[in-house]
Design a protein around this motif. Sequence first.
Motif, PDB file in Angstrom:
ATOM      1  N   ALA A  16       0.836  -1.201   0.000  1.00  0.00           N
ATOM      2  CA  ALA A  16       0.000   0.000   0.000  1.00  0.00           C
ATOM      3  C   ALA A  16       0.871   1.251   0.000  1.00  0.00           C
ATOM      4  O   ALA A  16       0.577   2.222  -0.717  1.00  0.00           O
ATOM      5  CB  ALA A  16      -0.924  -0.004   1.213  1.00  0.00           C
ATOM      6  N   ASN A  17       1.945   1.226   0.761  1.00  0.00           N
ATOM      7  CA  ASN A  17       2.860   2.363   0.792  1.00  0.00           C
ATOM      8  C   ASN A  17       3.472   2.594  -0.587  1.00  0.00           C
ATOM      9  O   ASN A  17       3.525   3.729  -1.072  1.00  0.00           O
ATOM     10  CB  ASN A  17       3.957   2.119   1.827  1.00  0.00           C
ATOM     11  CG  ASN A  17       4.922   3.272   1.903  1.00  0.00           C
ATOM     12  OD1 ASN A  17       4.521   4.408   2.081  1.00  0.00           O
ATOM     13  ND2 ASN A  17       6.204   2.978   1.743  1.00  0.00           N
ATOM     14  N   ILE A  20       0.728   3.988  -2.994  1.00  0.00           N
ATOM     15  CA  ILE A  20       0.352   5.373  -2.690  1.00  0.00           C
ATOM     16  C   ILE A  20       1.455   6.338  -3.108  1.00  0.00           C
ATOM     17  O   ILE A  20       1.189   7.371  -3.727  1.00  0.00           O
ATOM     18  CB  ILE A  20       0.004   5.522  -1.196  1.00  0.00           C
ATOM     19  CG1 ILE A  20      -1.314   4.809  -0.905  1.00  0.00           C
ATOM     20  CG2 ILE A  20      -0.077   6.988  -0.789  1.00  0.00           C
ATOM     21  CD1 ILE A  20      -1.631   4.678   0.566  1.00  0.00           C
ATOM     22  N   VAL A  24       1.127   9.228  -5.996  1.00  0.00           N
ATOM     23  CA  VAL A  24       1.317  10.639  -5.656  1.00  0.00           C
ATOM     24  C   VAL A  24       2.468  11.250  -6.447  1.00  0.00           C
ATOM     25  O   VAL A  24       2.343  12.351  -6.989  1.00  0.00           O
ATOM     26  CB  VAL A  24       1.557  10.802  -4.136  1.00  0.00           C
ATOM     27  CG1 VAL A  24       2.011  12.206  -3.797  1.00  0.00           C
ATOM     28  CG2 VAL A  24       0.298  10.455  -3.369  1.00  0.00           C
TER      29      VAL A  24
END
Length: 100
Positions: A16-17, A20, A24
């Motif tokens: 998930a990190n 994301i 971004v």
Amino acid sequence: MSFGIFHRILWLFLCANTLIVYLVTGSISDAVVTTMVGSLLLQLTYFANVLFLLWRAHCARRARQTTGQFHGEEQPGDPRIAGTHGRTDGDPCFEDEDSR
């Protein structure tokens, strides 16, 4: 928590990190670097927690030795020493050096 659950949560966090950060910034290299940094921070936190648990166990063992609990002088369920690691004058791990 079992290792399987921990392992799944760890991978979920890292994936998930990565996703994301990639969404971004739009940079795969930034996503990989931040994921590696996050992984390193998790490992350092785990190591620090292990050291803290060892320190607490050492303090509890030292408190039992100073009160004579190993020799049967005090019973572990004694209400006078409940919550004080076996010492009636407080927690030995958090006392000042002057008060000893």
